[in-house]
Design a protein around this motif. Structure first.
Motif, PDB file in Angstrom:
ATOM      1  N   MET A 143       0.823  -1.212   0.000  1.00  0.00           N
ATOM      2  CA  MET A 143       0.000   0.000   0.000  1.00  0.00           C
ATOM      3  C   MET A 143       0.861   1.269   0.000  1.00  0.00           C
ATOM      4  SD  MET A 143      -2.722  -1.626  -0.202  1.00  0.00           S
ATOM      5  CE  MET A 143      -3.920  -0.286  -0.238  1.00  0.00           C
ATOM      6  N   HIS A 160       2.947   5.515  -3.132  1.00  0.00           N
ATOM      7  CA  HIS A 160       3.368   6.799  -2.561  1.00  0.00           C
ATOM      8  C   HIS A 160       4.887   6.943  -2.592  1.00  0.00           C
ATOM      9  CE1 HIS A 160      -0.698   7.758  -1.312  1.00  0.00           C
ATOM     10  NE2 HIS A 160      -0.808   6.538  -0.830  1.00  0.00           N
ATOM     11  N   GLY A 203      -4.382  11.261   3.537  1.00  0.00           N
ATOM     12  CA  GLY A 203      -4.686  10.314   2.473  1.00  0.00           C
ATOM     13  C   GLY A 203      -3.696   9.162   2.422  1.00  0.00           C
ATOM     14  N   ILE A 204      -2.424   9.464   2.668  1.00  0.00           N
ATOM     15  CA  ILE A 204      -1.402   8.416   2.661  1.00  0.00           C
ATOM     16  C   ILE A 204      -1.667   7.409   3.770  1.00  0.00           C
ATOM     17  CG2 ILE A 204       1.053   7.947   3.058  1.00  0.00           C
ATOM     18  CD1 ILE A 204       1.635  10.650   1.698  1.00  0.00           C
ATOM     19  N   SER A 239      -4.452   6.838   5.302  1.00  0.00           N
ATOM     20  CA  SER A 239      -5.711   6.138   5.018  1.00  0.00           C
ATOM     21  C   SER A 239      -5.485   4.978   4.046  1.00  0.00           C
ATOM     22  CB  SER A 239      -6.736   7.118   4.440  1.00  0.00           C
ATOM     23  OG  SER A 239      -7.927   6.470   4.120  1.00  0.00           O
ATOM     24  N   ASP A 240      -4.651   5.199   3.036  1.00  0.00           N
ATOM     25  CA  ASP A 240      -4.362   4.153   2.056  1.00  0.00           C
ATOM     26  C   ASP A 240      -3.663   2.950   2.680  1.00  0.00           C
ATOM     27  OD1 ASP A 240      -5.493   5.637   0.065  1.00  0.00           O
ATOM     28  OD2 ASP A 240      -3.591   6.318  -0.808  1.00  0.00           O
TER      29      ASP A 240
END
Length: 376
Positions: free
Chosen positions: A338, A342, A367-368, A370-371
């Motif tokens: 995941m 990034h 957002g990072i 959360s991913d």
């Protein structure tokens, strides 16, 4: 090592943006302090006898308490816990409470760190937010604390405030930097549902800062403070070298902590616990010996998610050896899978076997993280 958080819920009046548990029922203070001291004593086994490295009095407004209140609290802590003589002991305070007499009183107690809720040096916005102080009172209070011998002072600022511009934010930062606090926490204003501020926005009496302005304010904050010698060690926190908040850092590094008082949270490594958010129910429950808290046992997936959220947000990052050792190869490879997009985009990086946000990643950190969370 472990920490203790003490919630002091009393405020003279509530700020329009605040959704922390607080009350203006100061007439119940004496009953509360007795109940609080009883809880502190009764929960001495929660941390397993570990040495207390940090104590933090937050609120609410802890600077609404008097000397005897503090003495009672510290007496029960030192009687029941092994406190490191070099422990960091913090009190949150409102600038207008910090009179000459009050600061002198605080200097006779174990406190060695002050966290001052300033928010802004703009008097018009302070008035809108229903803060009790003005800008000059905040400046005077910080000098007063410094003159009394406090060598570790933190100030809280907010940005994205109604009517704020890049110019007004720069003026706030000019003043903050000139005061040379050891630590600065800066948070974007959040319109929490149920607050007066939220209602004002819904009624279109105030408007929220748009995303472009918010990003510019955050970027300005980071660059200005770095230019002036502050280390950006957590998304919203900056410090002089070696002056990070040891207590707050314990939340981000998985150290055990005990929370006492209504709404206070605790963590012992395998479960989370939180007290009822009601002064009356808290006092009554403590006095009757009935349950005042809820407990959540943490499975490996919840602990992994906590690990992501707490480590990635700091300059220390996520230690990958610890990820594999404590959460197993399945979660390690899931996390790496995941994180890879990034890493490819340059918003995450691996240095010294540690996964960290890059400067660009800080702006999209939510957002990072959360991913990377585990979702069933």
């Amino acid at each position: 090592m472990a920490g203790i958080y003490i919630h002091i819920p009393f405020c003279k009046r509530r700020c329009i943006y605040c959704d922390f548990f607080s009350t203006t029922a100061s007439n119940k203070k004496n009953k509360y302090i007795k109940a609080l001291c009883k809880e502190i004593a009764e929960r001495k086994g929660y941390l397993g006898g570990e040495t207390i490295e940090t104590i933090y009095l937050g609120g609410g407004t802890p600077s609404q308490l008097e000397k005897d209140d503090f003495r009672n609290i510290f007496s029960v802590i030192y009687d029941n816990y092994n406190v490191n003589p070099e422990a960091e002991i913090t009190i949150e305070a409102n600038p207008d409470d910090l009179t000459d007499e009050y600061v002198e009183m605080l200097s006779t107690l174990p406190f060695n760190r002050l966290s001052m809720g300033i928010q802004t040096f703009n008097d018009d916005i302070l008035s809108l937010l229903k803060r009790r102080h003005n800008a000059q009172q905040a400046i005077d209070a910080l000098h007063r604390c410094r003159n009394a011998g406090f060598g570790n002072i933190s100030i809280d600022l907010m940005y994205g405030l109604p009517g704020e511009s890049i110019d007004t934010w720069n003026r706030d930062l000019d003043t903050a930097i000139s005061l040379m606090p050891e630590h600065i926490s800066a948070y974007h204003l959040i319109y929490e549902e149920g607050t007066v501020l939220y209602k004002l926005r819904e009624e279109r009496k105030v408007s929220e800062a748009d995303e472009d302005l918010s990003n510019t304010l955050f970027e300005t904050l980071i660059s200005r403070l770095k230019e002036n010698g502050y280390i950006h060690y957590e998304i919203s926190n900056f410090c002089r070298p070696g002056m990070h908040s040891r207590h707050n850092s314990s939340y981000w590094t998985g150290i055990k902590y005990l929370g006492c008082g209504p709404s206070a949270h605790s963590y012992n490594g395998h479960s989370r616990q939180w007290n009822v958010s009601s002064l009356e129910k808290y006092i009554d429950g403590i006095n009757r010996g009935t349950d005042i808290s809820e407990i959540e046992e943490l499975d490996i997936y919840t602990r992994y998610n906590d690990f992501v959220i707490t480590t990635i947000r700091t300059v220390w990052g996520m230690p990958l050896d610890k990820l594999k050792t404590e959460y197993g190869e399945k979660m390690y490879y899931y996390c790496m899978k995941m994180a890879q997009p990034h890493i490819d985009q340059g918003t995450l990086e691996i240095k010294d076997n540690t996964l960290k946000l890059t400067p660009n990643g800080i702006f999209i950190s939510d957002g990072i993280m959360s991913d990377m969370l585990w979702v069933e």
